[in-house]
Design a protein around this motif. Sequence first.
Motif, PDB file in Angstrom:
ATOM      1  N   MET A  78       0.834  -1.176   0.000  1.00  0.00           N
ATOM      2  CA  MET A  78       0.000   0.000   0.000  1.00  0.00           C
ATOM      3  C   MET A  78       0.882   1.245   0.000  1.00  0.00           C
ATOM      4  SD  MET A  78      -3.128  -1.093   0.038  1.00  0.00           S
ATOM      5  CE  MET A  78      -4.122   0.241   0.576  1.00  0.00           C
ATOM      6  N   ARG A  79       0.384   2.266  -0.663  1.00  0.00           N
ATOM      7  CA  ARG A  79       1.086   3.545  -0.722  1.00  0.00           C
ATOM      8  C   ARG A  79       0.209   4.586  -0.027  1.00  0.00           C
ATOM      9  NH1 ARG A  79       2.542   5.624  -6.594  1.00  0.00           N
ATOM     10  NH2 ARG A  79       0.421   4.915  -6.747  1.00  0.00           N
ATOM     11  N   LEU A  80       0.760   5.266   0.948  1.00  0.00           N
ATOM     12  CA  LEU A  80       0.050   6.311   1.670  1.00  0.00           C
ATOM     13  C   LEU A  80       0.069   7.586   0.836  1.00  0.00           C
ATOM     14  CD1 LEU A  80      -1.332   7.236   4.306  1.00  0.00           C
ATOM     15  CD2 LEU A  80       0.939   7.847   5.147  1.00  0.00           C
ATOM     16  N   LEU A  81      -1.118   8.082   0.486  1.00  0.00           N
ATOM     17  CA  LEU A  81      -1.215   9.282  -0.340  1.00  0.00           C
ATOM     18  C   LEU A  81      -1.539  10.519   0.483  1.00  0.00           C
ATOM     19  CD1 LEU A  81      -3.287   7.763  -3.276  1.00  0.00           C
ATOM     20  CD2 LEU A  81      -0.805   8.052  -3.129  1.00  0.00           C
ATOM     21  N   ALA A  82      -2.319  10.351   1.557  1.00  0.00           N
ATOM     22  CA  ALA A  82      -2.678  11.489   2.407  1.00  0.00           C
ATOM     23  C   ALA A  82      -3.014  10.985   3.800  1.00  0.00           C
ATOM     24  CB  ALA A  82      -3.865  12.238   1.824  1.00  0.00           C
ATOM     25  N   SER A  83      -2.589  11.756   4.779  1.00  0.00           N
ATOM     26  CA  SER A  83      -2.909  11.428   6.172  1.00  0.00           C
ATOM     27  C   SER A  83      -2.898  12.713   6.980  1.00  0.00           C
ATOM     28  CB  SER A  83      -1.907  10.422   6.744  1.00  0.00           C
ATOM     29  OG  SER A  83      -0.637  11.021   6.880  1.00  0.00           O
ATOM     30  N   GLY A  84      -3.488  12.629   8.144  1.00  0.00           N
ATOM     31  CA  GLY A  84      -3.511  13.766   9.043  1.00  0.00           C
ATOM     32  C   GLY A  84      -3.010  13.375  10.415  1.00  0.00           C
ATOM     33  N   ARG A  85      -2.474  14.321  11.124  1.00  0.00           N
ATOM     34  CA  ARG A  85      -1.957  14.059  12.468  1.00  0.00           C
ATOM     35  C   ARG A  85      -3.053  13.481  13.360  1.00  0.00           C
ATOM     36  NH1 ARG A  85      -2.415  17.757  16.216  1.00  0.00           N
ATOM     37  NH2 ARG A  85      -2.504  19.408  14.671  1.00  0.00           N
ATOM     38  N   ARG A  86      -4.264  13.996  13.267  1.00  0.00           N
ATOM     39  CA  ARG A  86      -5.365  13.547  14.132  1.00  0.00           C
ATOM     40  C   ARG A  86      -6.218  12.459  13.486  1.00  0.00           C
ATOM     41  NH1 ARG A  86      -6.433  16.402  18.734  1.00  0.00           N
ATOM     42  NH2 ARG A  86      -8.624  15.867  18.520  1.00  0.00           N
ATOM     43  N   THR A  87      -6.263  12.423  12.167  1.00  0.00           N
ATOM     44  CA  THR A  87      -7.137  11.459  11.493  1.00  0.00           C
ATOM     45  C   THR A  87      -6.440  10.170  11.117  1.00  0.00           C
ATOM     46  OG1 THR A  87      -6.624  12.404   9.340  1.00  0.00           O
ATOM     47  CG2 THR A  87      -8.554  13.275  10.484  1.00  0.00           C
ATOM     48  N   GLY A  88      -5.123  10.226  10.972  1.00  0.00           N
ATOM     49  CA  GLY A  88      -4.398   9.056  10.498  1.00  0.00           C
ATOM     50  C   GLY A  88      -4.530   8.942   8.992  1.00  0.00           C
ATOM     51  N   PRO A  89      -4.261   7.752   8.451  1.00  0.00           N
ATOM     52  CA  PRO A  89      -4.334   7.574   7.001  1.00  0.00           C
ATOM     53  C   PRO A  89      -5.742   7.854   6.483  1.00  0.00           C
ATOM     54  CG  PRO A  89      -3.306   5.677   8.046  1.00  0.00           C
ATOM     55  CD  PRO A  89      -3.846   6.538   9.144  1.00  0.00           C
ATOM     56  N   CYS A  90      -5.837   8.609   5.395  1.00  0.00           N
ATOM     57  CA  CYS A  90      -7.166   8.875   4.835  1.00  0.00           C
ATOM     58  C   CYS A  90      -7.241   8.606   3.342  1.00  0.00           C
ATOM     59  CB  CYS A  90      -7.632  10.284   5.166  1.00  0.00           C
ATOM     60  SG  CYS A  90      -6.513  11.582   4.728  1.00  0.00           S
TER      61      CYS A  90
END
Length: 105
Positions: free
Chosen positions: A1-13
Motif C-alpha cells: 500500500m502507498r500512503l497518499l494522504a494522512s492527518g496528524r489527528r485522522t491518520g491515514p485517509c
Amino acid sequence: MRLLASGRRTGPCLLSTENGRQIFVTGHPEYDLFTLDAEYRRDLEKGLEISVPENYYPSDDPAQRPINRWRSHAHLLYHNWLNYYVYQTTPYDLEELSPLAGEPR
C-alpha cells in the motif's frame, strides 16, 4: 500500500496500491451537509459517548448549522482520481488492460 494522504489527528485517509489501480478513501468526502449531523444526533439519542465532530459546526457548537467546507475538495479528489487513474491509464480497448495479480484474463 502507498500512503497518499494522512492527518496528524485522522491518520491515514487516502491510500492506493503501488500500481494505483485500487484507491482507498477512509473518510466520507461524499457526505452531504447534514449527513454527519444526522449520525451525530442519532448516536447521542442512543446514549453513546460521542465527541462533537471537530471543525464541523461553527465554534464546534452543535446548536449551529454546519458549514460545508469540504465539498470543493471532495469534487477535486474524485475528479483527479477519475482523470489520472481512470481516463489517463485505461486503454480504449479493455482487452489491452493487464489483469491484476490473481485476476482471470
